[in-house]
Write an enzyme that holds these catalytic residues in place. Structure first.
Site, PDB file in Angstrom:
ATOM      1  N   CYS A   2       0.834  -1.209   0.000  1.00  0.00           N
ATOM      2  CA  CYS A   2       0.000   0.000   0.000  1.00  0.00           C
ATOM      3  C   CYS A   2       0.865   1.254   0.000  1.00  0.00           C
ATOM      4  O   CYS A   2       1.920   1.298   0.588  1.00  0.00           O
ATOM      5  CB  CYS A   2      -0.879   0.030   1.244  1.00  0.00           C
ATOM      6  SG  CYS A   2      -1.887  -1.427   1.412  1.00  0.00           S
ATOM      7  N   ARG A  28       4.840   0.579  -6.134  1.00  0.00           N
ATOM      8  CA  ARG A  28       4.826  -0.332  -4.985  1.00  0.00           C
ATOM      9  C   ARG A  28       3.833  -1.463  -5.183  1.00  0.00           C
ATOM     10  O   ARG A  28       3.815  -2.415  -4.413  1.00  0.00           O
ATOM     11  CB  ARG A  28       4.499   0.447  -3.718  1.00  0.00           C
ATOM     12  CG  ARG A  28       5.488   1.542  -3.378  1.00  0.00           C
ATOM     13  CD  ARG A  28       4.903   2.526  -2.394  1.00  0.00           C
ATOM     14  NE  ARG A  28       4.599   1.882  -1.153  1.00  0.00           N
ATOM     15  CZ  ARG A  28       5.429   1.833  -0.102  1.00  0.00           C
ATOM     16  NH1 ARG A  28       6.603   2.414  -0.198  1.00  0.00           N
ATOM     17  NH2 ARG A  28       5.099   1.236   1.008  1.00  0.00           N
ATOM     18  N   TRP A  76      -3.060  -2.612  -1.556  1.00  0.00           N
ATOM     19  CA  TRP A  76      -2.631  -3.959  -1.991  1.00  0.00           C
ATOM     20  C   TRP A  76      -3.392  -4.890  -1.056  1.00  0.00           C
ATOM     21  O   TRP A  76      -3.083  -4.976   0.125  1.00  0.00           O
ATOM     22  CB  TRP A  76      -1.117  -4.075  -1.817  1.00  0.00           C
ATOM     23  CG  TRP A  76      -0.494  -5.284  -2.399  1.00  0.00           C
ATOM     24  CD1 TRP A  76      -0.365  -5.601  -3.726  1.00  0.00           C
ATOM     25  CD2 TRP A  76       0.141  -6.348  -1.673  1.00  0.00           C
ATOM     26  NE1 TRP A  76       0.317  -6.784  -3.861  1.00  0.00           N
ATOM     27  CE2 TRP A  76       0.628  -7.265  -2.635  1.00  0.00           C
ATOM     28  CE3 TRP A  76       0.348  -6.622  -0.339  1.00  0.00           C
ATOM     29  CZ2 TRP A  76       1.309  -8.428  -2.283  1.00  0.00           C
ATOM     30  CZ3 TRP A  76       1.029  -7.769   0.019  1.00  0.00           C
ATOM     31  CH2 TRP A  76       1.491  -8.675  -0.953  1.00  0.00           C
ATOM     32  N   ASN A 102      -1.920   1.049   6.026  1.00  0.00           N
ATOM     33  CA  ASN A 102      -1.083  -0.008   5.455  1.00  0.00           C
ATOM     34  C   ASN A 102      -0.736  -0.933   6.614  1.00  0.00           C
ATOM     35  O   ASN A 102      -0.286  -0.460   7.652  1.00  0.00           O
ATOM     36  CB  ASN A 102       0.186   0.593   4.844  1.00  0.00           C
ATOM     37  CG  ASN A 102       1.085  -0.484   4.272  1.00  0.00           C
ATOM     38  OD1 ASN A 102       0.657  -1.625   4.073  1.00  0.00           O
ATOM     39  ND2 ASN A 102       2.341  -0.132   4.016  1.00  0.00           N
ATOM     40  N   GLY A 103      -0.993  -2.231   6.481  1.00  0.00           N
ATOM     41  CA  GLY A 103      -0.653  -3.156   7.564  1.00  0.00           C
ATOM     42  C   GLY A 103      -1.841  -4.073   7.845  1.00  0.00           C
ATOM     43  O   GLY A 103      -2.705  -4.263   6.999  1.00  0.00           O
ATOM     44  N   GLU A 489      18.782 -15.982  -9.099  1.00  0.00           N
ATOM     45  CA  GLU A 489      18.281 -14.632  -9.392  1.00  0.00           C
ATOM     46  C   GLU A 489      17.756 -14.541 -10.821  1.00  0.00           C
ATOM     47  O   GLU A 489      16.717 -13.934 -11.081  1.00  0.00           O
ATOM     48  CB  GLU A 489      19.373 -13.599  -9.139  1.00  0.00           C
ATOM     49  CG  GLU A 489      19.034 -12.167  -9.513  1.00  0.00           C
ATOM     50  CD  GLU A 489      17.812 -11.611  -8.797  1.00  0.00           C
ATOM     51  OE1 GLU A 489      17.346 -12.229  -7.818  1.00  0.00           O
ATOM     52  OE2 GLU A 489      17.314 -10.562  -9.246  1.00  0.00           O
ATOM     53  N   LYS A 493      13.963 -13.423 -11.704  1.00  0.00           N
ATOM     54  CA  LYS A 493      13.683 -12.277 -12.592  1.00  0.00           C
ATOM     55  C   LYS A 493      12.716 -12.689 -13.689  1.00  0.00           C
ATOM     56  O   LYS A 493      11.760 -12.002 -13.995  1.00  0.00           O
ATOM     57  CB  LYS A 493      15.006 -11.793 -13.195  1.00  0.00           C
ATOM     58  CG  LYS A 493      15.206 -10.337 -13.334  1.00  0.00           C
ATOM     59  CD  LYS A 493      14.763  -9.505 -12.174  1.00  0.00           C
ATOM     60  CE  LYS A 493      15.397  -9.875 -10.908  1.00  0.00           C
ATOM     61  NZ  LYS A 493      14.717  -9.497  -9.683  1.00  0.00           N
ATOM     62  N   GLU A 496       9.152 -13.528 -12.331  1.00  0.00           N
ATOM     63  CA  GLU A 496       8.461 -12.334 -11.807  1.00  0.00           C
ATOM     64  C   GLU A 496       7.795 -11.522 -12.895  1.00  0.00           C
ATOM     65  O   GLU A 496       6.711 -10.979 -12.709  1.00  0.00           O
ATOM     66  CB  GLU A 496       9.504 -11.402 -11.171  1.00  0.00           C
ATOM     67  CG  GLU A 496       9.854 -11.661  -9.759  1.00  0.00           C
ATOM     68  CD  GLU A 496      10.701 -10.533  -9.212  1.00  0.00           C
ATOM     69  OE1 GLU A 496      10.211  -9.835  -8.318  1.00  0.00           O
ATOM     70  OE2 GLU A 496      11.837 -10.348  -9.688  1.00  0.00           O
ATOM     71  N   HIS A 512      20.475 -35.073  -9.920  1.00  0.00           N
ATOM     72  CA  HIS A 512      19.704 -35.609  -8.781  1.00  0.00           C
ATOM     73  C   HIS A 512      18.219 -35.295  -8.918  1.00  0.00           C
ATOM     74  O   HIS A 512      17.530 -35.114  -7.922  1.00  0.00           O
ATOM     75  CB  HIS A 512      20.247 -35.025  -7.471  1.00  0.00           C
ATOM     76  CG  HIS A 512      21.671 -35.382  -7.222  1.00  0.00           C
ATOM     77  ND1 HIS A 512      22.081 -36.633  -6.809  1.00  0.00           N
ATOM     78  CD2 HIS A 512      22.801 -34.670  -7.393  1.00  0.00           C
ATOM     79  CE1 HIS A 512      23.393 -36.670  -6.705  1.00  0.00           C
ATOM     80  NE2 HIS A 512      23.868 -35.481  -7.053  1.00  0.00           N
ATOM     81  N   LYS A 609       6.419  -3.905  -4.452  1.00  0.00           N
ATOM     82  CA  LYS A 609       7.840  -3.558  -4.428  1.00  0.00           C
ATOM     83  C   LYS A 609       8.433  -3.769  -3.039  1.00  0.00           C
ATOM     84  O   LYS A 609       9.548  -4.243  -2.912  1.00  0.00           O
ATOM     85  CB  LYS A 609       8.032  -2.103  -4.839  1.00  0.00           C
ATOM     86  CG  LYS A 609       9.487  -1.659  -4.886  1.00  0.00           C
ATOM     87  CD  LYS A 609      10.280  -2.444  -5.906  1.00  0.00           C
ATOM     88  CE  LYS A 609      11.742  -2.107  -5.900  1.00  0.00           C
ATOM     89  NZ  LYS A 609      12.533  -2.989  -6.784  1.00  0.00           N
TER      90      LYS A 609
HETATM   91  C1  AGP Z   1      12.826  -8.403  -6.269  1.00  0.00           C
HETATM   92  O1  AGP Z   1      12.851  -8.632  -7.702  1.00  0.00           O
HETATM   93  C2  AGP Z   1      11.566  -8.896  -5.693  1.00  0.00           C
HETATM   94  N1  AGP Z   1      10.527  -8.025  -6.166  1.00  0.00           N
HETATM   95  C3  AGP Z   1      11.493  -9.191  -4.230  1.00  0.00           C
HETATM   96  O2  AGP Z   1      11.871 -10.544  -4.146  1.00  0.00           O
HETATM   97  C4  AGP Z   1      12.394  -8.403  -3.273  1.00  0.00           C
HETATM   98  O3  AGP Z   1      13.749  -8.693  -3.537  1.00  0.00           O
HETATM   99  C5  AGP Z   1      12.079  -8.849  -1.842  1.00  0.00           C
HETATM  100  O4  AGP Z   1      10.733  -8.554  -1.587  1.00  0.00           O
HETATM  101  C6  AGP Z   1      12.964  -8.159  -0.789  1.00  0.00           C
HETATM  102  O5  AGP Z   1      12.741  -6.790  -0.826  1.00  0.00           O
HETATM  103  P1  AGP Z   1      13.796  -5.824  -0.061  1.00  0.00           P
HETATM  104  O6  AGP Z   1      15.104  -5.991  -0.781  1.00  0.00           O
HETATM  105  O7  AGP Z   1      13.222  -4.446  -0.189  1.00  0.00           O
HETATM  106  O8  AGP Z   1      13.884  -6.293   1.358  1.00  0.00           O
END
Ligand code: AGP
Length: 614
Positions: A2, A28, A76, A102-103, A489, A493, A496, A512, A609
């Site tokens: 949010c 976000r 969100w 937010n929360g 990673e 990517k 996502e 394995h 985000k």
């Molecule tokens: C990154 O591509 C992701 N959107 C997500 O995994 C992010 O890395 C994770 O939420 C951690 O966020 P932070 O680095 O702000 O703690």
């Protein structure tokens, strides 16, 4: 996650500024949006499911354009599906109080039962509406809105960042409070502002204060007064934020993510700038962070992070053990905090976080401290909770990262970890001056080496390669040693932003199990370098090819490329620097495939985000 904005002015409407602030916070991630203003002694509000454009369409025929105080929210969904009714702001029964949040209010059901028994009517399925009615009800006995907010919050368990707007005919009141998710406040001569992210305030001022847990702030034009939940005054000195609001624009790029991929040469240069002592072949961090006396006796390092930041943490293990001579454990923050971890004396918890507000990472770090660990942090946001709660901090200077999928922040994190590994090695005598100097000099070459991979020809080549993989059934990213986390990673990517199935695996593990996946519909992305494990990676590629598999070789080993048949080449470097270099073509590959598939690259579905709730 949010987004919250709020403003109160001496004169002049706040509506356009609220909507602009929400637009800046769009990155976000959200599924509905709304605003409320105080105008002519009344609270007026508008809210819509979906993107901000839906809300703006609703505002054109509204009477909100004259309000001099207001709040805004991008939601969100946690409690209650995305809908117009569940969007924030929520109003109290009197119609004189509007709230955004937010929360999570954990005891919302019990409080809702009480309010329903009192005859309160609810119009949404959210926990937030409970809080709006609670504050509204407390106003009857409170001295002012902030007192009503404090009274109500004493009944609440959970975590929240909230802003409340009230209008009782004597002029608007604007109050915000924090317990968990971040909130920033600021004031200028004739106005005051609040936001869940500095980007929402930067267009108005760079002098910004960050609320701590338990703070309640009263905003008036030209003034912000902060108290704790008990009503005792507290001071939160303003910090000068050096981010340029311009940085939050796309600058002509089709997507923030592509812009941020191309910012990496500058970001990496900024991240190492001023931190290398050539004479001593050592590293110096600001504010004495990780100085000899703090790190010489560290017995273990416990890396705590989530998502992409965790992958930087896995790379940290290779670098810090290899160069720094310190044993390293790495764990998902969401696992660490609940597995009853054992912390040996002399442990330093190292939190890695772009936002510095990830709920799991913050909670896990707090637990590590309770168990006796000291706390270090690698973070991108000065003034964030993670920064404020750590003993030693390395800022990554990546600037605001708007694309939800992390790119420049990740490579900056790895550069920062490389600096830290050299620092530890020099402090503890496990890294010679010559070896340290060699690595530090390679760090300085990152800018030109990455620029060479971002040229038009190189990017076009990635797009051409991507075309033959854009419709694959799935992907297996394989890496060995320090490039195994790069495979993780690369897989994250791709999944996502393209929504395709992709997983990262240690290349040695392929036989394995994952080897059963090999068929022409599955692309195997092999990430490697010319280091000591190159021979083994080549053997893995042979194994895949022998079974009719499709291999894309990424890295600096020409022999791997020859066996694979198709490749994304990376400039040769020391093994220690290969993760940063190998990451760049993987970012471009994911971007190209997602673009070909017409995905919402900057705001992928369901993603936020910064995940500031569990
Ligand atoms: C990154 O591509 C992701 N959107 C997500 O995994 C992010 O890395 C994770 O939420 C951690 O966020 P932070 O680095 O702000 O703690």
């Amino acid at each position: 996650m949010c987004g919250i904005v709020g403003a109160i002015r001496n004169q002049g409407p706040v509506l356009a500024g609220l909507v602009e602030g929400l637009r800046v916070l769009e990155y976000r991630g959200y599924d509905s949006a709304g605003v409320a203003v105080s105008d002519e002694g009344k609270i007026k509000s508008a809210k819509r499911q979906g993107r901000l454009d839906n809300l703006e369409a609703r505002l054109t025929d509204s009477s909100l354009e004259n309000g001099v105080a207001g709040i805004g929210h991008t939601r969100w969904a946690t409690h209650g599906p995305p809908s117009d009714e569940n969007a924030h702001p929520h109003l109290g029964a009197s119609g004189c109080v509007a709230l955004v949040h937010n929360g999570i209010i954990e005891n919302w059901a019990e409080l809702k039962g009480e309010l329903l028994a009192d005859g309160v009517r609810f119009v949404s399925d959210t926990d937030t509406e409970v809080l709006a009615h609670l504050i509204d009800r407390e106003r009857a006995d409170a001295s002012d809105l902030s007192d009503a907010v404090r009274r109500a919050l004493r009944r609440v368990s959970g975590y929240y960042a909230l802003a409340v707007l009230a209008e009782t005919g004597d002029g608007p009141e604007l109050v915000c409070a924090r317990q968990g998710p971040p909130l920033a406040v600021a004031f200028v001569d004739d106005a005051a502002y609040l936001a869940s992210d500095v980007l929402g305030i930067l267009p108005h001022t760079r002098e910004i204060s960050f609320l701590e847990d338990g703070d309640v702030a009263v905003l008036r034009p030209g003034d912000v007064q902060i108290t704790d939940f008990g009503g005792k005054s507290v001071v939160r000195p303003a910090q000068a934020i050096d981010w340029d609001p311009e940085d939050t624009g796309k600058g002509g790029w089709p997507h923030y993510m592509l812009k941020e991929i191309h910012e990496q040469p500058d970001v990496l240069a900024r991240t190492i700038q001023g931190r290398i002592d050539d004479e001593a072949a050592d590293v110096v961090f600001e504010d004495g962070a990780f100085a000899n006396d703090a790190v010489r006796d560290v017995a273990r390092i416990q890396v705590i992070a989530c998502g992409t930041a965790l992958h930087a943490g896995y790379i940290a293990r290779y670098l810090i053990e290899g160069l720094g001579g310190v044993p390293v454990d790495v764990d998902y923050a969401s696992e660490f905090r609940y597995r009853g971890p054992r912390i040996v004396p002399g442990t330093m918890a190292l939190a890695i976080s772009q936002s510095g507000e990830t709920a799991d990472t913050l909670a896990a770090t707090r637990l590590a401290r309770e168990l006796g660990a000291s706390v270090g942090a690698i973070c991108n946001v000065a003034g964030s909770s993670q920064v404020r709660e750590s003993d030693h901090v390395i800022l990554t200077h990546a600037g605001p990262e708007i694309g939800v999928a992390s790119t420049k922040a990740f490579t900056a994190q790895v550069a920062a970890v490389t600096l830290l590994a050299v620092r530890l090695g020099r402090a503890r005598g496990t890294l010679s001056k010559e070896d340290a100097s060699a690595i530090l000099n390679e760090l300085k070459l990152l800018r030109t080496r990455i620029e060479s991979m971002l040229g038009e020809h190189a990017v076009d080549h990635v797009r051409r390669v991507a075309q033959s993989h854009a419709e694959q059934r799935g992907f297996l990213f394989l890496g060995r040693g320090i490039n195994y986390p790069v495979a993780l990673e690369g897989a994250l990517k791709l999944k996502e932003i393209s929504y395709m199935h992709a997983e990262g695996y240690p290349a040695g593990e392929m036989k394995h199990g994952p080897i059963a996946l090999i068929d022409p519909g599955m692309t195997i992305v092999s990430v490697s370098s010319t280091g000591p494990l190159a021979e083994k990676v080549r053997a893995n590629i042979e194994q895949v090819k022998a079974r009719g598999g499709v291999v894309l070789s990424v890295g600096s080993d020409p022999e791997s490329h020859a066996i694979a048949g198709q490749s994304l080449e990376v400039p040769a470097s020391s093994e220690w620097l290969s993760p940063i270099l190998n990451t760049v073509p993987l970012q471009l590959l994911s971007y190209a495939i997602a673009d070909m598939r017409g995905c919402d690259i900057d705001k992928p579905r369901n993603l936020a985000k910064s995940v500031t709730v569990e």
